[in-house]
Design a protein around this motif. Structure first.
Motif, PDB file in Angstrom:
ATOM      1  N   GLU A   1       0.962  -1.236  -0.100  1.00 36.47           N
ATOM      2  CA  GLU A   1      -0.074  -0.102   0.233  1.00 36.47           C
ATOM      3  C   GLU A   1       0.806   1.341  -0.077  1.00 36.47           C
ATOM      4  N   ASP A   2       2.051   1.145   0.481  1.00 39.40           N
ATOM      5  CA  ASP A   2       3.026   2.466   0.440  1.00 39.40           C
ATOM      6  C   ASP A   2       3.531   2.650  -0.799  1.00 39.40           C
ATOM      7  N   ASN A   3       3.720   4.046  -1.038  1.00 37.56           N
ATOM      8  CA  ASN A   3       4.175   4.344  -2.217  1.00 37.56           C
ATOM      9  C   ASN A   3       5.778   4.183  -2.209  1.00 37.56           C
ATOM     10  N   ILE A   4       6.313   3.964  -3.420  1.00 38.25           N
ATOM     11  CA  ILE A   4       7.763   3.933  -3.618  1.00 38.25           C
ATOM     12  C   ILE A   4       8.375   5.197  -3.189  1.00 38.25           C
ATOM     13  N   PHE A   5       9.619   5.125  -2.048  1.00 37.39           N
ATOM     14  CA  PHE A   5      10.090   6.075  -1.624  1.00 37.39           C
ATOM     15  C   PHE A   5      10.964   7.026  -2.630  1.00 37.39           C
ATOM     16  N   ALA A   6      10.703   8.300  -2.706  1.00 36.92           N
ATOM     17  CA  ALA A   6      11.097   9.433  -3.726  1.00 36.92           C
ATOM     18  C   ALA A   6      12.680   9.317  -3.781  1.00 36.92           C
TER      19      ALA A   6
END
Length: 341
Positions: free
Chosen positions: A203-208
């Motif tokens: 569910e978390d996004n990819i870390f920029a």
């Protein structure tokens, strides 16, 4: 397709896990009675290698002189005290890129050892972080029957990836009670803790990671990925019609990045006995790390189908391999065309 997957992928994976966990159990016992010792290890170097030479590199934020900062916000972990999945507000790691050693790390503001850092990162990568790669890979395949006529190699690779994603997400947690009975995991381990951890990862996004190219002089993996990604996407565009419904970026992630993430994590941790399974707070994660290190990271034995870019009979795969090998043959040789570990 499901029956084929169970027979020609599932059984191979089961064999690898059972054989290697048996060897692990023997080695742990021999270590306890003093007949076998772990390989020598420098934990500062081990922790730094996890940051620089695995997909953990995408958590790089900035560099001040020789010190590179890696920041992991909202990091899911399994607490050894009560066995519950929790979230660390911030894990910070500082690595000297010239000596390639960790110099400092904090977990929720408290300083922790490089031995603990290595175990935390090993678990995080194999659970909540790595599952992001599996998820994105679903947009880099097409298992529709019509694809079989256009690109049979893509069709088979897509089936393999889809099957392996299904097996992993629906079946892995079911092994936890068995591993507890066999003594690999502590009794505080639960299926819920694992499922909640990987679910957060999905569910978390990819870390920029806009500054990732700053690591090119210090990381052979980052250098390889930065140089090969545009080549992959350019070559993919030339063969676009032979990959209907496939997203190029997801295709790169599910093939090149996925296989390298497995292999590089395996290379970073040369000995599962390096992981501190007895640590009161972080030991449960290390226990799972030992099982995954020996039973799930390595290549499956006995596969009858071809799964490497190297030696593939389709011009896209073979052409990309040739270009990648000129950049770094060590990495190019282990690139898989599907998710099959």
């Amino acid at each position: 397709q499901l029956l084929w997957g169970y027979c020609f992928i599932g059984l191979n994976a089961e064999f690898l896990m059972r054989r290697n966990t048996f060897f692990l159990k023997c080695r742990v016992w021999l270590n306890k009675i003093g007949l076998v010792k772990p390989m020598p290890v420098d934990y500062d170097a081990f922790a730094a290698k996890m940051c620089l030479e695995t997909s953990m590199a995408c958590y790089y934020k900035s560099r001040s002189g020789n010190i590179a900062g890696f920041f992991f916000p909202d990091l899911p972990y399994v607490d050894g005290i009560d066995g519950k999945k929790k979230v660390c507000e911030l894990l910070t790691i500082h690595v000297d890129v010239t000596t390639r050693k960790m110099v400092k790390a904090t977990f929720e503001g408290d300083e922790i050892s490089s031995r603990n850092v290595a175990g935390i990162l090993f678990f995080y990568n194999l659970s909540a972080n790595h599952v992001k790669i599996h998820s994105m890979a679903n947009w880099g395949l097409n298992s529709e029957e019509s694809v079989k006529k256009v690109n049979p190699f893509l069709y088979r690779s897509s089936i393999v990836t889809g099957m392996y994603n299904h097996f992993g997400f629906t079946g892995f947690a079911g092994y936890i009670p068995k591993w507890i009975k066999q003594g690999f995991l502590g009794e505080k381990w639960t299926e819920d803790a694992w499922i909640e951890t990987v679910t957060q990862g999905v569910e978390d996004n990819i870390f920029a990671h806009p500054n990732i190219e700053e690591l090119v002089p210090y990381s052979s993996l980052v250098k390889f990925i930065v140089k090969t990604r545009p080549i992959f996407l350019n070559d993919f565009a030339k063969y676009r019609e032979q990959f209907p419904g496939v997203h190029g970026e997801a295709f790169f992630i599910g093939t090149v990045l996925h296989s390298l993430d497995h292999t590089c994590q395996d290379w970073a941790c040369e000995d599962p006995l390096w992981l501190d399974v007895d640590d009161e707070r972080f030991g449960l994660m290390a226990q799972m790390g030992c099982v995954v290190k020996v039973g799930f990271i390595k290549d499956l034995p006995g596969l009858y189908f071809h799964k490497r870019f190297k030696g593939a009979n389709h011009p896209f795969y073979s052409g990309f391999y040739a270009k990648a090998a000129r950049i770094d043959k060590k990495y190019a040789d282990v690139m898989d065309t599907c998710i099959v570990k």
